[in-house]
Design a protein around this motif. Structure first.
Motif, PDB file in Angstrom:
ATOM      1  N   VAL B 215     -73.900   0.537   5.895  1.00 55.84           N
ATOM      2  CA  VAL B 215     -74.174   1.974   6.020  1.00 55.84           C
ATOM      3  C   VAL B 215     -74.686   2.603   4.723  1.00 55.84           C
ATOM      4  O   VAL B 215     -75.038   3.780   4.716  1.00 55.84           O
ATOM      5  CB  VAL B 215     -72.926   2.766   6.480  1.00 55.84           C
ATOM      6  CG1 VAL B 215     -72.476   2.312   7.857  1.00 55.84           C
ATOM      7  CG2 VAL B 215     -71.793   2.645   5.473  1.00 55.84           C
ATOM      8  N   ASP B 216     -74.707   1.818   3.641  1.00 57.11           N
ATOM      9  CA  ASP B 216     -75.109   2.381   2.345  1.00 57.11           C
ATOM     10  C   ASP B 216     -76.586   2.190   2.021  1.00 57.11           C
ATOM     11  O   ASP B 216     -77.046   2.628   0.962  1.00 57.11           O
ATOM     12  CB  ASP B 216     -74.262   1.774   1.220  1.00 57.11           C
ATOM     13  CG  ASP B 216     -72.803   2.166   1.327  1.00 57.11           C
ATOM     14  OD1 ASP B 216     -72.529   3.282   1.806  1.00 57.11           O
ATOM     15  OD2 ASP B 216     -71.939   1.351   0.951  1.00 57.11           O
ATOM     16  N   ALA B 217     -77.339   1.549   2.916  1.00 55.49           N
ATOM     17  CA  ALA B 217     -78.760   1.338   2.637  1.00 55.49           C
ATOM     18  C   ALA B 217     -79.449   2.691   2.464  1.00 55.49           C
ATOM     19  O   ALA B 217     -79.157   3.642   3.180  1.00 55.49           O
ATOM     20  CB  ALA B 217     -79.412   0.564   3.776  1.00 55.49           C
ATOM     21  N   GLU B 218     -80.335   2.769   1.506  1.00 48.79           N
ATOM     22  CA  GLU B 218     -81.064   4.018   1.259  1.00 48.79           C
ATOM     23  C   GLU B 218     -82.486   3.649   0.850  1.00 48.79           C
ATOM     24  O   GLU B 218     -82.676   2.865  -0.069  1.00 48.79           O
ATOM     25  CB  GLU B 218     -80.377   4.809   0.145  1.00 48.79           C
ATOM     26  CG  GLU B 218     -80.806   6.249   0.049  1.00 48.79           C
ATOM     27  CD  GLU B 218     -80.349   7.100   1.236  1.00 48.79           C
ATOM     28  OE1 GLU B 218     -79.234   6.873   1.723  1.00 48.79           O
ATOM     29  OE2 GLU B 218     -81.124   7.960   1.674  1.00 48.79           O
ATOM     30  N   TYR B 224     -82.696   9.707   9.608  1.00 48.45           N
ATOM     31  CA  TYR B 224     -81.355   9.347  10.076  1.00 48.45           C
ATOM     32  C   TYR B 224     -81.222   9.597  11.571  1.00 48.45           C
ATOM     33  O   TYR B 224     -81.732  10.601  12.078  1.00 48.45           O
ATOM     34  CB  TYR B 224     -80.305  10.181   9.324  1.00 48.45           C
ATOM     35  CG  TYR B 224     -80.365   9.998   7.823  1.00 48.45           C
ATOM     36  CD1 TYR B 224     -79.491   9.146   7.166  1.00 48.45           C
ATOM     37  CD2 TYR B 224     -81.322  10.679   7.061  1.00 48.45           C
ATOM     38  CE1 TYR B 224     -79.549   8.979   5.790  1.00 48.45           C
ATOM     39  CE2 TYR B 224     -81.396  10.513   5.685  1.00 48.45           C
ATOM     40  CZ  TYR B 224     -80.504   9.662   5.051  1.00 48.45           C
ATOM     41  OH  TYR B 224     -80.574   9.492   3.695  1.00 48.45           O
ATOM     42  N   LYS B 424     -82.030   5.052   9.409  1.00 50.36           N
ATOM     43  CA  LYS B 424     -80.635   4.618   9.398  1.00 50.36           C
ATOM     44  C   LYS B 424     -79.934   5.203  10.612  1.00 50.36           C
ATOM     45  O   LYS B 424     -79.842   6.416  10.762  1.00 50.36           O
ATOM     46  CB  LYS B 424     -79.913   5.081   8.129  1.00 50.36           C
ATOM     47  CG  LYS B 424     -78.446   4.602   8.104  1.00 50.36           C
ATOM     48  CD  LYS B 424     -77.624   5.303   7.036  1.00 50.36           C
ATOM     49  CE  LYS B 424     -78.072   4.870   5.641  1.00 50.36           C
ATOM     50  NZ  LYS B 424     -77.175   5.424   4.602  1.00 50.36           N
TER      51      LYS B 424
END
Lengths: 164, 722
Positions: B215-218, B224, B424
């Motif tokens: 969940v931390d992929a940026e 989103y 995401k």
């Protein structure tokens, strides 16, 4: 609005009701603070606001304006906070996902009660860990008890040294 | 005591080596790792790299999700390499490279407590082979016989000439050496890295916020997505009104995917997407399942418990009915275990970035190949073009092991957006709890006789359960029998001459999945409590009653004795305290537990001690094994006290941690762990610890209160936890 996070100041343009968690994660891109329940039940999103532990998933960003916000990234340089070191020494984390919040809760407890009793720990450490690392958290907190004051004293000295 | 299988498995692997800049890399072909195995594909899987600066890189193929094998699996390689653990660093195997190389790294899934026991042979051989080639290189360079060379802690030495060297100096030369046809593995007595409590390599990143989860992929330009699926499983979107939602700040698009299985809101920020999603009016087609409730499900299961015929278990023997008819006493009891949710702390989610020549995916998964493939399938592109980035999983527990629902959703959303837009997708906790693949609901009926000497005479058991294999995986059951649902019954540690057990599959619309410890998470609740019921009927101590039926099962007896000795079973506990005991044989290991507690008149349970023992054959990292036992105990007590997913109007009632309670720190009992490895076999560690806790707890509650709890959770019986 202006936010003070980890000794930096950010200007953000967001809805006042947006939870602080999402500003921290998706606007400021500080990913150490975690989303897990969204209803202030589990504490994975715990940060400090003016030194108090707050579940940021249920805390509107507008309420944090002008206050000092500390996230796991701002707790220390190089994971040198005694709680972080005790977490490594006792091999507390398993998956690790809740541990930012757990550490922030433990630091807050130790700031208020440098020598906490088991009852103090029970009352302060209410975050959920699905891996079940509670035994080691308790041991780590007892182990670090009393040494947080030294850490903060050392930090003050360093900061003064850098300023002069 | 006699140890079974003292000769370790010595599967042979075709070893290959390759030169890398200033060093060498070694891999080996794993039989069955790919379909082209027989045709001798040229696939090279690198397990260990030796560099000229003496650094050693060990590859890790599976997932780290808290179970610790990112550290313990490389310990296996390093030991037979005779490396210095301080010179070792660990890198994940690239999934795309794995796909492009005929899946050369073998099984990548992290399920079933398998990482050590299913890869220990090839990992140790990789280390031993690399060591042999370094020795051969040193022997050539020094012009001495290889047999005179010793290796210890990363140092290659020749005693007679006084020469020694690190690995790096011979790494390039080692790459030119012929690969050994066979290597022998170390005797366990010579292990110096296996068996050591080295700190887990992933823990430092978990204390400063730098650990990256799915969940931390940026990514730059990322958008989103928030999703809603029909609250009634299998339902679809008939129509929706998003006119208000579309007006909200940051909303980019609102649409359905997968023929209406999910409605998606895409925004410039996940919170905005989620807020807008709440304002979409969705008309769901619930497809008839809206009439299903816990009541109808339980009635259906009871019918299956009563039904005449089931699929017989393979261990049936003798004539149970005749034996029971002739018995001195006969006992029958029914047990019930509910649906349960995994609820790992990290919610479900995936990030997908489609570009012209490649697709990148970030997601926490126990099954990286399945996750990658699900994206390829959703997009209709070759798997070779999909790149899955390896991250730590914020808990798995079976939820992320092959159920690729959310990964597929992210791919379909990305496909709907303009090409090149990274998206995401993230589920809420509510979405996770209400769209899980649940631990099956099951009912058990056991009937057994006792002879005049208090020995079990005849045993019948019926298991009525959903089948994960059949329902989730579509695997046809062999004559209607599902071994996973019957774990715990298919190999009784108790010697009972006449036994008949069978299984009936009970399929409902509730999705099923592998939940930590799977069948072993629930069958011991019935089996080990019923053994206690028999002991009570026979007027015997439950520990000694078990022992007397275990004459032929030395390993079961061994772990039970170890735990009973650790607790001092034969000495009575303090006034007001009571104990329960249980033993299990899950995942190739042997586990037993004693729970010591008191219960007050208001039903408040105070657990004073939990003693949990394991014999996993060999212990690779003892501190990590203890951590797994501690965590498994918390897991089991949460399930015992509060765990229950219930269905009304076809949908899950529980939604978040306020009504699906999990244990908190204040409730953590004093916990003692007993590591009792006998050697001779390799058993699992992540899951086995849970299995005996539930029945030991309930047996202790019986001892304290005289109340035999035959259905879960305990809160339904008025019990609370101090």
């Amino acid at each position: 609005m202006e936010l003070h996070v980890n000794n930096a100041t950010y200007e953000v343009d967001v809805e006042p009701e947006m939870p602080l968690l999402w500003v921290i994660r998706d606007i400021l891109n500080l990913k150490g603070t975690k989303f897990a329940c969204g209803i202030a039940q589990c504490g994975a999103c715990t940060v400090h606001i003016d030194g108090e532990p707050v579940r940021s998933c249920s805390y509107p960003v507008s309420a944090a304006e002008g206050k000092l916000i500390t996230t796991i990234e701002g707790l220390s340089e190089n994971a040198s906070h005694p709680v972080q070191q005790a977490w490594v020494k006792h091999q507390v984390p398993q998956c690790g996902y809740c541990q930012s919040g757990q550490i922030m809760a433990a630091v807050s407890l130790l700031n208020k009660k440098p020598q906490p009793t088991d009852a103090d720990i029970n009352a302060a450490m209410t975050n959920i860990c699905r891996c079940g690392t509670y035994k080691r958290m308790r041991e780590a907190i007892h182990d670090v008890a009393g040494s947080t004051a030294e850490f903060y004293q050392a930090q003050v000295v360093t900061e003064r040294g850098e300023q002069s | 005591m006699n140890k079974p299988n003292t000769n370790l498995s010595r599967r042979k692997f075709l070893i290959s080596s390759t030169a890398i800049s200033g060093g060498f890399a070694l891999g080996l072909q794993i039989p069955g790792a790919n379909a082209q195995q027989e045709s001798q594909s040229n696939a090279i899987n690198i397990w260990v790299e030796i560099h000229e600066d003496d650094s050693v890189i060990i590859k890790y193929a599976r997932t780290e999700m808290g179970q610790g094998s990112l550290t313990s699996a490389p310990q296996l390689v390093a030991d037979d390499l005779d490396a210095d653990w301080n010179q070792v660093s660990i890198e994940y195997v690239d999934v795309n490279e794995h796909i492009r190389n005929d899946r050369a790294w073998g099984d990548m899934v992290t399920v079933g407590s398998q990482t050590i026991r299913r890869s220990q042979d090839y990992l140790r051989q990789a280390g031993a082979s690399a060591r042999a080639m370094l020795v051969a290189a040193a022997a050539q360079a020094w012009d001495v016989p290889a047999e005179e060379i010793t290796v210890a802690n990363g140092d290659i030495s020749h005693e007679a000439s006084g020469r020694h060297s690190g690995f790096g100096a011979f790494a390039a030369l080692a790459a030119t050496m012929p690969v050994p046809e066979t290597v022998s593995l170390k005797d366990p007595a010579d292990w110096h890295i296996i068996g050591q409590p080295f700190p887990r390599v992933d823990i430092p990143a978990s204390v400063d916020g730098s650990q990256i989860y799915g969940v931390d992929a940026e990514l730059p330009g990322m958008v989103y997505a928030a999703v809603a699926q029909c609250p009634v499983f299998g339902g679809t979107v008939r129509s929706f009104d998003a006119s208000t939602a579309r007006e909200r700040r940051g909303i980019m698009d609102i649409f359905t995917i997968d023929d209406g299985l999910a409605l998606v809101v895409v925004a410039d920020n996940w919170w905005r997407a989620k807020q807008a999603l709440d304002q979409v009016n969705i008309d769901w087609d619930t497809k008839g399942n809206e009439t299903v409730s816990n009541e109808t499900i339980l009635e259906f299961f009871r019918e299956n418990l009563d039904a005449a015929d089931g699929a017989p278990m393979p261990n049936n023997a003798g004539d149970a009915d005749v034996a029971i008819a002739d018995a001195d006493q006969v006992l029958t009891a029914d047990y019930y275990t509910p649906y349960l949710s995994h609820s790992p702390m990290e919610p479900m989610g995936a990030t997908v970035h489609i570009q012209e020549d490649r697709v990148d995916v970030w997601t926490s998964t126990q099954a990286p190949v399945a996750s990658l493939t699900s994206v390829a399938t959703a997009l209709g592109i070759p798997a070779e073009d999909v790149y899955l980035h390896r991250v730590q999983a914020g808990g798995g527990f079976g939820r992320r092991g092959g159920s690729t629902d959310y990964t597929r959703q992210a791919a379909l959303v990305a496909q709907t957006l303009p090409t090149g837009t990274p998206v995401k997708l993230l589920w809420t906790r509510e979405e996770d709890m209400q769209h899980d693949f649940y631990r099956p609901l099951a009912m058990y009926r056991i009937k057994a006789g006792l002879d005049a000497d208090g020995k079990i005479q005849g045993w019948r058991a019926r298991v009525a359960s959903g089948s994960i294999l059949n329902q989730m995986r579509g695997v046809p059951l062999n004559n209607g029998f599902d071994g996973i649902s019957c774990e715990g019954f298919t190999r009784l540690p108790y010697q009972i001459e006449d036994q008949f057990q069978d299984f009936r599959q009970c399929a409902t619309h509730v999705p099923l999945g592998f939940w930590r410890t799977v069948g072993w998470s629930q069958t011991p609740f019935a089996r080990e409590q019923f053994i206690d019921e028999l002991a009570v009927a026979a007027g015997e101590d439950p520990y000694h009653f078990r022992l007397k039926h275990m004459a032929e099962d030395e390993l079961s007896r061994h772990i039970l004795e170890q735990v009973a000795n650790a607790v001092g079973w034969d000495e009575a506990p303090a006034e007001g305290r009571f104990r329960g005991i249980a033993t299990t044989e899950p995942y190739g290991s042997f586990t037993a537990a004693v729970v010591e507690l008191s219960v007050n008149d208001a039903g408040v349970i105070n657990i004073h001690r939990v003693i949990q023992g394991i014999n996993p054959g060999y212990v690779v990292n003892p501190d990590n094994v203890r951590a797994q036992l501690e965590g498994a105990t918390v897991w089991a007590i949460s399930a015992a006290m509060w765990g229950e997913i219930t269905i009304e109007e076809g949908r899950v009632q529980e939604s978040n941690f306020h009504n699906y309670r999990l244990m908190r720190l204040a409730e953590m009992p004093v916990m003692e762990t007993v590591l009792a490895p006998t050697g001779g076999f390799w058993g699992g560690v992540g899951e086995p610890g849970q299995a005996p806790i539930l029945p030991a707890l309930c047996n202790a509650i019986y001892a304290a209160t005289g109340t035999r709890v035959r259905s879960l959770p305990l809160q339904q019986h008025g019990f609370t936890l101090a």
